[in-house]
Scaffold this motif. Structure first.
Motif, short mmCIF file in Angstrom:
data_model
loop_
_atom_site.label_atom_id
_atom_site.label_comp_id
_atom_site.label_asym_id
_atom_site.label_seq_id
_atom_site.Cartn_x
_atom_site.Cartn_y
_atom_site.Cartn_z
N ARG A 1 6.83 2.54 -4.96
CA ARG A 1 7.16 3.84 -3.94
C ARG A 1 5.79 4.00 -3.11
NH1 ARG A 1 10.18 5.82 -8.26
NH2 ARG A 1 8.63 7.33 -8.72
N ILE A 2 4.67 4.20 -3.93
CA ILE A 2 3.47 4.51 -2.94
C ILE A 2 3.13 3.45 -2.02
CG2 ILE A 2 1.03 4.82 -3.23
CD1 ILE A 2 1.72 6.19 -6.18
N LEU A 3 3.19 2.10 -2.61
CA LEU A 3 2.87 1.02 -1.70
C LEU A 3 3.94 0.67 -0.60
CD1 LEU A 3 1.60 -1.55 -4.30
CD2 LEU A 3 0.13 0.09 -3.03
N VAL A 4 4.98 0.98 -0.83
CA VAL A 4 5.89 0.76 0.39
C VAL A 4 5.71 1.83 1.44
CG1 VAL A 4 8.42 1.47 1.00
CG2 VAL A 4 7.76 0.11 -1.00
N SER A 5 5.02 3.08 1.02
CA SER A 5 4.99 4.13 2.02
C SER A 5 3.82 3.66 2.92
CB SER A 5 4.79 5.48 1.42
OG SER A 5 3.59 5.46 0.60
N ARG A 6 2.72 3.09 2.00
CA ARG A 6 1.62 2.52 2.93
C ARG A 6 1.69 1.53 3.63
NH1 ARG A 6 -3.92 3.40 3.06
NH2 ARG A 6 -5.13 1.14 2.99
N TYR A 7 2.46 0.39 3.01
CA TYR A 7 2.29 -0.92 3.79
C TYR A 7 3.41 -1.50 4.43
CZ TYR A 7 -2.08 -1.81 1.09
OH TYR A 7 -3.30 -1.69 0.84
N LEU A 8 4.36 -0.50 4.10
CA LEU A 8 5.83 -0.77 4.71
C LEU A 8 6.13 0.61 5.59
CD1 LEU A 8 7.87 -2.72 2.52
CD2 LEU A 8 6.77 -3.76 4.17
#
Length: 309
Positions: free
Chosen positions: A101-108
């Motif tokens: 969830r954290i990476l989705v908000s940053r990279y997508l």
């Protein structure tokens, strides 16, 4: 200093990116791909996707750089078997749903990036699917399936291609994959029922939102799968037979008749004399007058009503 766990995770990822990526963009690309995959990606699949991207960008792909990125990403990823029935390669996945969830908000950060990533994955899995030559399935299971080796990449394509086509809002490809009796039968051979039910639900929702005229047809395949799930799991080779004996106007029955007309189905099958016609008449109408007579066509597809008007 980071003030919460989310900021801490982002800081760690950024530090790893600075240490190993060397501005190649490989780490960002790997994270985007893993965020969009529900069952991870094999190392070879990641490499193929990067090579395709480099071909478009006219840059030189560097395998050593990808391996270095994966090595430094070890705290963030984990490897699991790529396929429950195969003992081959392992799929790389993000280690935790919270991290995802954290990476989705940053990279997508936007829907366009996410759709483009799903489209890349759908195209890759579709190419692996074409290698299976599904049309040969109608020549007989024994002569086609058990005399060959299906690789992990091909079996994963069966499981994942429809999911990514739906997420990428590829309407034509989603309809093609979801309305194929060949695809349905082969996925049942690999015990994909749970994934198939979820894929069809997502496909119906996407097509309905896109106002596609094929949403109802895909919904009929979804209903066919739900109603006949026990029989289909017990004997996947009877998929065509069950479809051919479905109500005449439904999508699976229409697909089976098309296969008979094109002679792509050559196996022996049984035709029921008393076919199920549940929900065969799904239309309601009002003649505005008393109905004097009714007449059904021989295939139960058409109804003629006579009134005094």
């Amino acid at each position: 200093l980071p003030t919460n766990l989310s900021d801490l995770a982002v800081t760690v990822v950024h530090r790893i990116e600075l240490e190993c990526d060397a501005r190649s963009g490989y780490m960002k690309e790997v994270i985007q791909l893993l965020c969009c995959c529900r069952r991870g990606l094999m190392e070879q699949e990641l490499w193929e996707l990067i090579k395709l991207r480099c071909t478009i960008d006219r840059s030189r792909p560097k395998l050593y750089r990808l391996l270095m990125v994966l090595q430094h990403m070890d705290p963030l990823i984990q490897s699991r078997p790529g396929w429950s029935d195969h003992g081959g390669e392992t799929a790389i996945q993000l280690s935790h749903s919270f991290l995802r969830r954290i990476l989705v908000s940053r990279y997508l950060k936007n829907a366009q990036t996410e759709d483009a990533t799903h489209r890349r994955l759908a195209d890759m899995f579709y190419q692996a699917l074409l290698q299976l030559n599904l049309e040969r399935l109608g020549e007989g299971t024994a002569a086609w399936l058990y005399n060959r080796i299906i690789t992990d990449a091909q079996s994963r394509a069966l499981s994942e291609v429809m999911h990514h086509a739906t997420k990428a809002k590829m309407v034509e490809e989603t309809v093609e994959l979801s309305c194929s009796l060949r695809m349905l039968e082969l996925r049942l051979m690999f015990d994909h029922l749970a994934e198939m039910l979820e894929d069809y639900r997502e496909a119906v929702e996407m097509l309905t939102y896109a106002k596609s005229p094929f949403a109802h047809q895909v919904g009929e395949f979804y209903t066919f799968l739900q109603v006949n799930s026990i029989d289909l799991l017990a004997r996947p080779s009877c998929t065509f037979q069950l479809a051919a004996n479905s109500p005449m106007q439904t999508g699976p029955a229409i697909a089976s008749r098309a296969m008979l007309q094109t002679m792509t189905e050559k196996r022996v099958w049984l035709e029921y004399r008393n076919k199920k016609q549940d929900n065969a008449l799904g239309s309601s109408f009002d003649l505005g007058a008393k109905v004097l007579d009714l007449w059904y066509s021989s295939d139960s597809r058409f109804l003629t009503a006579v009134s005094d008007k």
